[in-house]
Scaffold this motif. Structure first.
Motif, PDB file in Angstrom:
ATOM      1  N   GLY A   1       0.829  -1.185   0.000  1.00  0.00           N
ATOM      2  CA  GLY A   1       0.000   0.000   0.000  1.00  0.00           C
ATOM      3  C   GLY A   1       0.870   1.244   0.000  1.00  0.00           C
ATOM      4  O   GLY A   1       2.105   1.176  -0.039  1.00  0.00           O
ATOM      5  N   GLY A   2       0.228   2.389   0.049  1.00  0.00           N
ATOM      6  CA  GLY A   2       0.946   3.651   0.047  1.00  0.00           C
ATOM      7  C   GLY A   2      -0.027   4.812   0.108  1.00  0.00           C
ATOM      8  O   GLY A   2      -1.235   4.631  -0.102  1.00  0.00           O
ATOM      9  N   PRO A   3       0.463   6.019   0.373  1.00  0.00           N
ATOM     10  CA  PRO A   3      -0.424   7.159   0.591  1.00  0.00           C
ATOM     11  C   PRO A   3      -0.901   7.854  -0.673  1.00  0.00           C
ATOM     12  O   PRO A   3      -1.761   8.735  -0.600  1.00  0.00           O
ATOM     13  N   SER A   4      -0.366   7.502  -1.830  1.00  0.00           N
ATOM     14  CA  SER A   4      -0.668   8.236  -3.065  1.00  0.00           C
ATOM     15  C   SER A   4      -1.917   7.707  -3.755  1.00  0.00           C
ATOM     16  O   SER A   4      -2.479   6.681  -3.375  1.00  0.00           O
ATOM     17  N   SER A   5      -2.336   8.421  -4.794  1.00  0.00           N
ATOM     18  CA  SER A   5      -3.385   7.973  -5.703  1.00  0.00           C
ATOM     19  C   SER A   5      -2.739   7.627  -7.037  1.00  0.00           C
ATOM     20  O   SER A   5      -1.846   8.355  -7.501  1.00  0.00           O
ATOM     21  N   VAL A   6      -3.166   6.545  -7.660  1.00  0.00           N
ATOM     22  CA  VAL A   6      -2.488   6.077  -8.870  1.00  0.00           C
ATOM     23  C   VAL A   6      -2.616   7.058 -10.027  1.00  0.00           C
ATOM     24  O   VAL A   6      -1.807   7.042 -10.953  1.00  0.00           O
ATOM     25  N   TYR A   7      -3.631   7.935  -9.968  1.00  0.00           N
ATOM     26  CA  TYR A   7      -3.822   8.868 -11.070  1.00  0.00           C
ATOM     27  C   TYR A   7      -3.145  10.222 -10.823  1.00  0.00           C
ATOM     28  O   TYR A   7      -3.273  11.135 -11.628  1.00  0.00           O
ATOM     29  N   GLU A   8      -2.436  10.373  -9.689  1.00  0.00           N
ATOM     30  CA  GLU A   8      -1.712  11.607  -9.424  1.00  0.00           C
ATOM     31  C   GLU A   8      -0.511  11.738 -10.350  1.00  0.00           C
ATOM     32  O   GLU A   8       0.086  10.741 -10.772  1.00  0.00           O
ATOM     33  N   LEU A   9      -0.126  12.972 -10.630  1.00  0.00           N
ATOM     34  CA  LEU A   9       1.087  13.218 -11.383  1.00  0.00           C
ATOM     35  C   LEU A   9       2.276  12.721 -10.558  1.00  0.00           C
ATOM     36  O   LEU A   9       2.362  12.987  -9.355  1.00  0.00           O
ATOM     37  N   ASP A  10       3.170  11.983 -11.217  1.00  0.00           N
ATOM     38  CA  ASP A  10       4.353  11.425 -10.551  1.00  0.00           C
ATOM     39  C   ASP A  10       4.004  10.437  -9.437  1.00  0.00           C
ATOM     40  O   ASP A  10       4.751  10.279  -8.461  1.00  0.00           O
ATOM     41  N   ALA A  11       2.853   9.781  -9.551  1.00  0.00           N
ATOM     42  CA  ALA A  11       2.496   8.766  -8.559  1.00  0.00           C
ATOM     43  C   ALA A  11       3.502   7.615  -8.606  1.00  0.00           C
ATOM     44  O   ALA A  11       4.011   7.258  -9.677  1.00  0.00           O
ATOM     45  N   PRO A  12       3.827   7.011  -7.469  1.00  0.00           N
ATOM     46  CA  PRO A  12       4.743   5.860  -7.456  1.00  0.00           C
ATOM     47  C   PRO A  12       4.214   4.753  -8.356  1.00  0.00           C
ATOM     48  O   PRO A  12       3.008   4.451  -8.332  1.00  0.00           O
ATOM     49  N   THR A  13       5.081   4.125  -9.109  1.00  0.00           N
ATOM     50  CA  THR A  13       4.623   3.079 -10.013  1.00  0.00           C
ATOM     51  C   THR A  13       5.767   2.153 -10.390  1.00  0.00           C
ATOM     52  O   THR A  13       6.938   2.418 -10.079  1.00  0.00           O
ATOM     53  N   VAL A  14       5.415   1.070 -11.012  1.00  0.00           N
ATOM     54  CA  VAL A  14       6.357   0.182 -11.707  1.00  0.00           C
ATOM     55  C   VAL A  14       5.761  -0.064 -13.089  1.00  0.00           C
ATOM     56  O   VAL A  14       4.585   0.231 -13.322  1.00  0.00           O
ATOM     57  N   GLY A  15       6.552  -0.588 -13.986  1.00  0.00           N
ATOM     58  CA  GLY A  15       6.057  -0.835 -15.336  1.00  0.00           C
ATOM     59  C   GLY A  15       5.083  -1.997 -15.398  1.00  0.00           C
ATOM     60  O   GLY A  15       4.985  -2.812 -14.464  1.00  0.00           O
ATOM     61  N   ASP A  16       4.370  -2.099 -16.520  1.00  0.00           N
ATOM     62  CA  ASP A  16       3.409  -3.194 -16.656  1.00  0.00           C
ATOM     63  C   ASP A  16       4.081  -4.550 -16.811  1.00  0.00           C
ATOM     64  O   ASP A  16       3.412  -5.585 -16.881  1.00  0.00           O
ATOM     65  N   TRP A  17       5.432  -4.538 -16.820  1.00  0.00           N
ATOM     66  CA  TRP A  17       6.159  -5.813 -16.814  1.00  0.00           C
ATOM     67  C   TRP A  17       5.811  -6.643 -15.584  1.00  0.00           C
ATOM     68  O   TRP A  17       5.941  -7.866 -15.580  1.00  0.00           O
ATOM     69  N   VAL A  18       5.361  -5.935 -14.506  1.00  0.00           N
ATOM     70  CA  VAL A  18       5.054  -6.658 -13.281  1.00  0.00           C
ATOM     71  C   VAL A  18       3.907  -7.641 -13.491  1.00  0.00           C
ATOM     72  O   VAL A  18       3.781  -8.640 -12.766  1.00  0.00           O
ATOM     73  N   LEU A  19       3.074  -7.399 -14.495  1.00  0.00           N
ATOM     74  CA  LEU A  19       1.963  -8.303 -14.795  1.00  0.00           C
ATOM     75  C   LEU A  19       2.417  -9.531 -15.572  1.00  0.00           C
ATOM     76  O   LEU A  19       1.671 -10.500 -15.693  1.00  0.00           O
ATOM     77  N   ARG A  20       3.639  -9.480 -16.108  1.00  0.00           N
ATOM     78  CA  ARG A  20       4.125 -10.571 -16.956  1.00  0.00           C
ATOM     79  C   ARG A  20       5.277 -11.337 -16.314  1.00  0.00           C
ATOM     80  O   ARG A  20       5.986 -12.080 -17.002  1.00  0.00           O
ATOM     81  N   LEU A  21       5.487 -11.163 -15.038  1.00  0.00           N
ATOM     82  CA  LEU A  21       6.539 -11.902 -14.357  1.00  0.00           C
ATOM     83  C   LEU A  21       6.216 -13.392 -14.354  1.00  0.00           C
ATOM     84  O   LEU A  21       5.055 -13.800 -14.454  1.00  0.00           O
ATOM     85  N   ASP A  22       7.256 -14.198 -14.219  1.00  0.00           N
ATOM     86  CA  ASP A  22       7.060 -15.648 -14.177  1.00  0.00           C
ATOM     87  C   ASP A  22       6.669 -16.140 -12.791  1.00  0.00           C
ATOM     88  O   ASP A  22       6.689 -17.351 -12.534  1.00  0.00           O
ATOM     89  N   VAL A  23       6.371 -15.204 -11.888  1.00  0.00           N
ATOM     90  CA  VAL A  23       6.001 -15.573 -10.512  1.00  0.00           C
ATOM     91  C   VAL A  23       4.704 -14.864 -10.155  1.00  0.00           C
ATOM     92  O   VAL A  23       4.344 -13.853 -10.759  1.00  0.00           O
ATOM     93  N   PRO A  24       3.974 -15.375  -9.152  1.00  0.00           N
ATOM     94  CA  PRO A  24       2.726 -14.733  -8.735  1.00  0.00           C
ATOM     95  C   PRO A  24       2.959 -13.338  -8.154  1.00  0.00           C
ATOM     96  O   PRO A  24       4.010 -13.053  -7.559  1.00  0.00           O
ATOM     97  N   VAL A  25       1.966 -12.486  -8.308  1.00  0.00           N
ATOM     98  CA  VAL A  25       2.013 -11.112  -7.797  1.00  0.00           C
ATOM     99  C   VAL A  25       0.739 -10.855  -6.999  1.00  0.00           C
ATOM    100  O   VAL A  25      -0.356 -11.254  -7.419  1.00  0.00           O
TER     101      VAL A  25
END
Length: 517
Positions: free
Chosen positions: A61-85
């Protein structure tokens, strides 16, 4: 390069998006026997994550909103990892955004919330059709995207409480790491073992020989290490490890900085000698108190204490050219709170991390830097450290200096020292001392008008702080019986003529820290 547990154990990476609750997630994973590490999102590139070969990834979790400018994020590669998320709260919303869903501002859900399962899945094995969970959010997942399926919804709002994207990417709007989510630990266990197939091989009691070997391998023959000991469980456990690794090449040093609790110097010396650690005892009280004179800023006080500690250690080292190393009892929370880990905000400098000057002149070994406090306690017991040390309440490296608000003076030091002793004595008398995490008194510059002996008095305000915690990263105030509070207040105002008011701190961590400064 020092040894890391991730080299030998299945590892779960917890990617942190700015909240200390990432460590609560990490602790729950370790509670289940799987090693975990916290990785700030600023370091969580696809290459960095894959290079660690995790068995699973959890987005915190975290205090930000995903739609904020410069919100913390990772790339969509996280959805394609070979391990569960598994995404939790903000991580849940981020997964929705990355997978083509949407996140909107809602009415907010806070505290205990009832959710109903919409679809059965292995991650919910052991759950009933409806369960109570703990929520803390105002944004919500409005749609789960083309590959998403809703697994649970909030009964009151209908918001998506859990979802699944593809085969092995999950999101939970609630916080399974919080005890108030009654079957939260079961969900995490299902994710680790049923979904990720992780092996529960992590036991801190089995680490002793590995840590001893690591210290031995890092200090070359002919070189010595200073072991900095305070008498607390962290430094004592680190000292036992270093002593077994290096034998007589481990030089145990106990510095009395004049900021110890009542009778503590003698107690520490006795405990260390009982363990075969015959320390060099240095009474540097006047030196520390002199350096603190006129210093009121809490961060500066910590840095001053760290600087003087380092100076004394350097002087000991200069007396023997073969001393090249310094062994400390730094733990994982120390590293995080001092901002020593990239991406972590500096909450307060610990004298053994952020308080040390860059040019210390000694190479530092921190055998416990991967461990949380309760893990250190278990490790200490496995090494034969007496329960009296292991179960002793945590005490800050800068000592009573951080329990004095404003400048450290002799009068305030005497006040907080005696008041803290009274708090401990009353808790021991009622059998409560070993049931709480930490208990102490605080004094500052504020005064309160009182009446003593039929005369007007203008004295200090003493604040009593008693908390319960598991690892020091979060804490709640203890609901002491009124008669215990009454006895503590009565003794402090009776035995300390300079005190006219006693208060009791009832704020959790967060938003406050455990220690006042």
């Amino acid at each position: 390069m020092s040894w890391s547990p991730s080299l030998e154990h299945d590892t779960v990476l917890v990617i942190s998006f700015g909240g200390q609750y990432a460590h609560m997630i990490s602790r729950r994973v370790r509670d289940l026997g799987v090693y975990s590490e916290v990785l700030p999102y600023t370091l969580a590139s696809e290459e960095a994550v894959k290079s660690r070969k995790p068995k699973a990834v959890i987005l915190s979790g975290g205090p930000s909103s995903v739609y904020e400018l410069d919100a913390p994020t990772v790339g969509d590669w996280v959805l394609r990892l070979d391990v569960p998320v598994l995404g939790i709260c903000y991580g849940h919303q981020l997964i929705a955004k990355l997978s083509g869903g949407s996140v909107e501002r809602g009415v907010g859900e806070y505290g205990r919330t009832r959710v109903a399962l919409a679809e059965r899945d292995p991650i919910f094995d052991g759950w009933g059709d409806e369960e109570d969970v703990w929520m803390s959010h105002s944004d919500y997942v409005a749609s789960v995207g083309p590959r998403g399926r809703v697994l649970a919804r909030s009964k009151e709002t209908g918001y998506v409480a859990a979802m699944k994207v593809g085969d092995r990417v999950y999101g939970a709007q609630f916080h399974p790491e919080v005890r108030h989510t009654e079957k939260g630990l079961k969900l995490i266990a299902n994710f680790l073992f049923r979904v990720a197939g992780a092996r529960p091989t992590w036991r801190v009691e089995d680490l002793a020989e590995r840590l001893i070997d690591d210290v031995r391998s890092r200090v070359p023959p002919g070189e010595k290490a200073i072991i900095a000991v305070s008498g607390g469980v962290d430094s004592t456990t680190a000292a036992v490890i270093a002593r077994r690794a290096l034998g007589d090449r481990a030089v145990t040093v106990f510095i009395n900085h004049g900021l110890l609790r009542e009778g503590e110097a003698d107690e520490v010396l006795s405990s260390l000698r009982s363990l075969g650690l015959d320390p060099i005892y240095i009474d540097a009280s006047q030196r520390f108190l002199g350096a603190l004179r006129g210093v009121s800023d809490p961060e500066q006080k910590r840095l001053v204490v760290g600087r003087v500690f380092a100076e004394v250690f350097e002087e000991v080292a200069r007396s023997d050219p073969s001393i090249r190393w310094l062994v400390q009892g730094t733990t994982y929370p120390d590293v995080i709170e001092s901002g020593a880990e990239v991406g972590a905000d500096r909450i307060k400098s610990h004298h053994n991390v952020g308080g040390l000057p860059e040019k210390l002149g000694l190479k530092v070994i921190e055998p416990l830097r991967y461990l949380y406090k309760d893990e250190v306690r278990r490790l200490g017991l496995s090494l034969g450290v007496p329960e009296g040390i292991v179960l002793r309440h945590p005490f800050p490296g800068p000592g009573l200096a951080v329990r004095i608000i404003g400048e450290v003076t002799e009068e305030k030091l005497a006040t907080v020292r005696r008041a803290s002793r009274i708090v401990e004595e009353e808790l021991r008398r009622t059998g409560l001392y070993d049931k709480v995490w930490q208990a102490f008194a605080v004094v500052g510059d504020d005064r309160w008008v009182g009446v003593k002996g039929d005369r007007r008095a203008f004295g200090y305000i003493v604040t009593v702080r008693v908390v319960e915690s598991e690892d020091g990263m979060t804490a709640d105030w203890v609901r002491l019986p009124y008669e215990v509070l009454q006895r503590i207040a009565s003794r402090i105002t009776s035995e300390l003529p300079q005190v006219t008011m006693v208060t009791y701190a009832i704020t959790t961590k967060p938003p406050s820290t455990i220690e006042p400064v």
